[in-house]
Scaffold this motif. Structure first.
Motif, PDB file in Angstrom:
ATOM      1  N   PHE A 167      72.585  35.079  65.503  1.00 14.57           N
ATOM      2  CA  PHE A 167      72.150  36.435  65.154  1.00 14.57           C
ATOM      3  C   PHE A 167      71.620  36.468  63.721  1.00 14.57           C
ATOM      4  N   PHE A 168      70.704  37.404  63.501  1.00 10.62           N
ATOM      5  CA  PHE A 168      70.158  37.648  62.172  1.00 10.62           C
ATOM      6  C   PHE A 168      69.535  39.032  62.176  1.00 10.62           C
ATOM      7  N   GLY A 169      69.770  39.815  61.103  1.00 11.22           N
ATOM      8  CA  GLY A 169      69.352  41.211  61.091  1.00 11.22           C
ATOM      9  C   GLY A 169      67.907  41.418  60.655  1.00 11.22           C
ATOM     10  N   TRP A 170      67.319  42.492  61.151  1.00 14.83           N
ATOM     11  CA  TRP A 170      65.959  42.906  60.808  1.00 14.83           C
ATOM     12  C   TRP A 170      66.001  44.267  60.122  1.00 14.83           C
ATOM     13  N   LYS A 171      65.384  44.339  58.940  1.00 17.00           N
ATOM     14  CA  LYS A 171      65.356  45.586  58.170  1.00 17.00           C
ATOM     15  C   LYS A 171      64.405  46.597  58.812  1.00 17.00           C
ATOM     16  N   PRO A 172      64.677  47.904  58.632  1.00 18.17           N
ATOM     17  CA  PRO A 172      63.813  48.923  59.223  1.00 18.17           C
ATOM     18  C   PRO A 172      62.446  48.997  58.545  1.00 18.17           C
ATOM     19  N   TRP A 173      61.453  49.301  59.329  1.00 19.28           N
ATOM     20  CA  TRP A 173      60.078  49.477  58.857  1.00 19.28           C
ATOM     21  C   TRP A 173      59.819  50.973  58.696  1.00 19.28           C
ATOM     22  N   HIS A 174      59.035  51.367  57.680  1.00 21.08           N
ATOM     23  CA  HIS A 174      58.819  52.786  57.384  1.00 21.08           C
ATOM     24  C   HIS A 174      60.159  53.507  57.277  1.00 21.08           C
ATOM     25  N   TYR A 175      61.014  52.975  56.422  1.00 15.89           N
ATOM     26  CA  TYR A 175      62.349  53.537  56.232  1.00 15.89           C
ATOM     27  C   TYR A 175      62.248  54.722  55.275  1.00 15.89           C
ATOM     28  N   GLU A 176      61.903  55.870  55.824  1.00 12.30           N
ATOM     29  CA  GLU A 176      61.640  57.057  55.028  1.00 12.30           C
ATOM     30  C   GLU A 176      61.690  58.278  55.926  1.00 12.30           C
ATOM     31  N   GLY A 177      61.635  59.465  55.310  1.00  8.01           N
ATOM     32  CA  GLY A 177      61.589  60.712  56.075  1.00  8.01           C
ATOM     33  C   GLY A 177      62.738  60.838  57.046  1.00  8.01           C
ATOM     34  N   ALA A 178      62.414  61.168  58.299  1.00 10.43           N
ATOM     35  CA  ALA A 178      63.437  61.396  59.322  1.00 10.43           C
ATOM     36  C   ALA A 178      64.183  60.129  59.695  1.00 10.43           C
ATOM     37  N   ARG A 179      63.679  58.963  59.306  1.00 10.24           N
ATOM     38  CA  ARG A 179      64.343  57.696  59.626  1.00 10.24           C
ATOM     39  C   ARG A 179      65.368  57.290  58.577  1.00 10.24           C
ATOM     40  N   LYS A 180      65.441  57.996  57.469  1.00 11.90           N
ATOM     41  CA  LYS A 180      66.304  57.616  56.365  1.00 11.90           C
ATOM     42  C   LYS A 180      67.732  58.118  56.583  1.00 11.90           C
ATOM     43  N   THR A 181      68.722  57.278  56.258  1.00  4.36           N
ATOM     44  CA  THR A 181      70.118  57.701  56.324  1.00  4.36           C
ATOM     45  C   THR A 181      70.435  58.641  55.166  1.00  4.36           C
ATOM     46  N   ARG A 182      71.594  59.274  55.248  1.00  7.75           N
ATOM     47  CA  ARG A 182      72.196  59.972  54.105  1.00  7.75           C
ATOM     48  C   ARG A 182      73.580  59.365  53.922  1.00  7.75           C
TER      49      ARG A 182
END
Length: 244
Positions: free
Chosen positions: A151-166
């Motif tokens: 296994f190996f993780g993939w970072k989110p693309w366009h990590y902004e707006g409604a896709r962003k965590t709080r």
């Protein structure tokens, strides 16, 4: 693990809050006869305070994480809620020393004190979401493909707006200035989980899930909601959450 990230705060809280977070025996969240299944209640969206005092959290109870490895004897407990837009999580971790120096999102946060949650939303494929949050309020959010333990993780693309965590954290000290615990709150929007299947959940939807904590006071110690056999990525041993 609304798009702005709140900074962590070091604070002394009154005795009432300390008792709420630390001293009381944790209540048990609603579970079915199968102890591997946790019922997650619905909520309206709310702001994260970093101390678990948002009124929405009173709608559900704490559930404990069990000791997995190491010598530390700290208590670790958590809560989960879900809304029409995402998942809310809360950890309360007793602690005497904060071991956290990394000040960068997507760093190797697991090498220091951290809490983690994994969501496996669809069992037809070995693909799940991993979220980590440090006491200093830095995060890691990745999708993990896991084929045969590789296994190996993939970072989110366009990590902004409604896709962003709080997210928001707080380190708790007593009136002598000694650390007694740290609290972590986070919100993971469904938009970030695309294109995972079975998202967003509806009442009755089930996901596989596990939650973890790592601490480095003396040596590596860890806690887990449901026991795993090899490591935190042992997804076939995750428990189940059912959305109420």
């Amino acid at each position: 693990m609304a798009s702005q990230i709140s900074s962590f705060a070091r604070t002394e809280l009154p005795l009432m809050v300390l008792c709420f977070s630390l001293a009381t025996q944790p209540a048990r969240a609603q579970v079915e006869k199968d102890a591997n299944t946790l019922i997650v209640k619905h909520t309206s969206d709310f702001e994260l305070t970093g101390d678990g005092n948002a009124p929405a959290w009173t709608a559900t109870n704490w559930f404990p994480l069990q000791k997995y490895k190491g010598a530390a004897t700290y208590d670790t407990q958590a809560k989960l809620l879900y809304s029409d837009t995402g998942i809310y999580g809360l950890f309360s971790c007793t602690d005497k020393k904060i071991n956290a120096t990394l000040r960068e999102d997507f760093a190797d946060l697991y090498r220091e004190d951290v809490v983690e949650i994994f969501f496996w939303t669809d069992e037809s494929a070995p693909l799940y979401f991993e979220y980590e949050l440090s006491p200093l309020n830095y995060e890691l959010a990745i999708i993990v493909p896991n084929f045969g333990g590789d296994f190996f993780g993939w970072k989110p693309w366009h990590y902004e707006g409604a896709r962003k965590t709080r997210h928001n954290t707080r380190i708790i000290k007593d009136n002598k200035g000694d650390t007694t615990a740290w609290i972590a709150e986070f919100f993971i929007p469904y938009a970030l989980l695309k294109p995972l299947k079975n998202v967003p959940p509806k009442p009755g939807t089930q996901w596989r899930m596990n939650m973890y904590r790592i601490d480095y006071d003396q040596e590596y110690s860890s806690w887990t909601w449901r026991p795993v056999k090899t490591n935190f990525h042992d997804y076939e041993r995750f428990g189940t959450i059912r959305f109420e």
